[in-house]
Design an enzyme around this catalytic site. Structure first.
Site, PDB file in Angstrom:
ATOM      1  CG  ASP A  14      48.092   9.675 -13.262  1.00 58.99           C
ATOM      2  OD1 ASP A  14      48.803  10.052 -14.209  1.00 58.99           O
ATOM      3  OD2 ASP A  14      47.905  10.348 -12.238  1.00 58.99           O
ATOM      4  CG  ASP A  16      53.655  12.812 -11.549  1.00 58.85           C
ATOM      5  OD1 ASP A  16      54.526  12.705 -10.687  1.00 58.85           O
ATOM      6  OD2 ASP A  16      53.905  12.855 -12.769  1.00 58.85           O
TER       7      ASP A  16
END
Length: 219
Positions: A14, A16
């Site tokens: 991922d 953020d």
């Protein structure tokens, strides 16, 4: 809690909250949207992490046409691309990305391509060659589509992947994809990931002879 060791053929990352701390920008932009909609910003902040914006809007405003959510989402994405003030790497992210450079890995983010480029650049981080962005999928996390596409792009079975995530939606997506997950940061601490690291500084990476990776994750 003791160090947990995991082995994998590929890593799915991922962005953020996992590689990049963009909370300041996200909260600025979404606070403005919440106030325009007459919604308490805290309600938005509680569910927005890890998902595409239209999905957050749909949960908060279930009677609203999805076309309006998608139109608003496009506006907010443009605002976030233009605003990189306060975007910084998660501690340990630069060294972590260097350590996995020769190990199969992909970025799997709910951001679109423009936002992913803007934030990785602002944080001074190397962009992985394989990227699954908002344009790549038909459903937002917690749907597993993004992670399954990342595994397919790398040619690796889902069970042989380890996901790095920070949010409830992302961890749920990883589990739904049949993958193990390293939770990174405070948001992940209570979500029972396979292993937990406060930052990427607590993840040691060792390449294995078969082209995979061994991870030592310290809480």
């Amino acid at each position: 809690m003791s160090t947990i060791s995991l082995t994998a053929r590929a890593l799915l990352l991922d962005m953020d909250g996992t590689l990049v701390n963009s909370d300041a920008v996200v909260e600025r932009v979404w606070r403005g949207w919440a106030e325009r909609m007459g919604i308490a910003p805290e309600r938005v902040f509680a569910i927005m992490h890890g998902r595409q914006g239209y999905s957050t809007m749909a949960e908060l405003l279930p009677a609203r046409p999805m076309a309006e959510n998608r139109a608003d989402n496009a506006v907010l994405l443009a605002q976030e691309v233009a605003d990189t003030e306060g975007v910084v790497p998660i501690p340990g992210a630069p060294a972590f990305l260097t350590a996995i450079e020769r190990i199969p890995h992909a970025l799997v983010t709910s951001a679109d391509t423009a936002l992913a480029d803007a934030r990785m650049t602002a944080a001074g981080l190397r962009m992985p060659d394989v990227r699954i962005t908002a344009e790549s999928v038909s459903a937002s996390k917690p749907d597993p589509e993004g992670f399954l596409k990342g595994a397919a792009e790398l040619g690796v079975d889902p069970a042989d992947c380890v996901v790095f995530e920070d949010s409830a939606a992302g961890i749920a997506a990883a589990r739904a994809a049949g993958m193990r997950v390293v939770g990174v940061g405070a948001r992940a601490a209570s979500l029972a990931p396979t292993a937990f690291a406060p930052t990427l500084e607590r993840v040691a990476v060792t390449a294995t002879a078969d082209g995979g990776v061994r991870l030592a994750v310290s809480p």
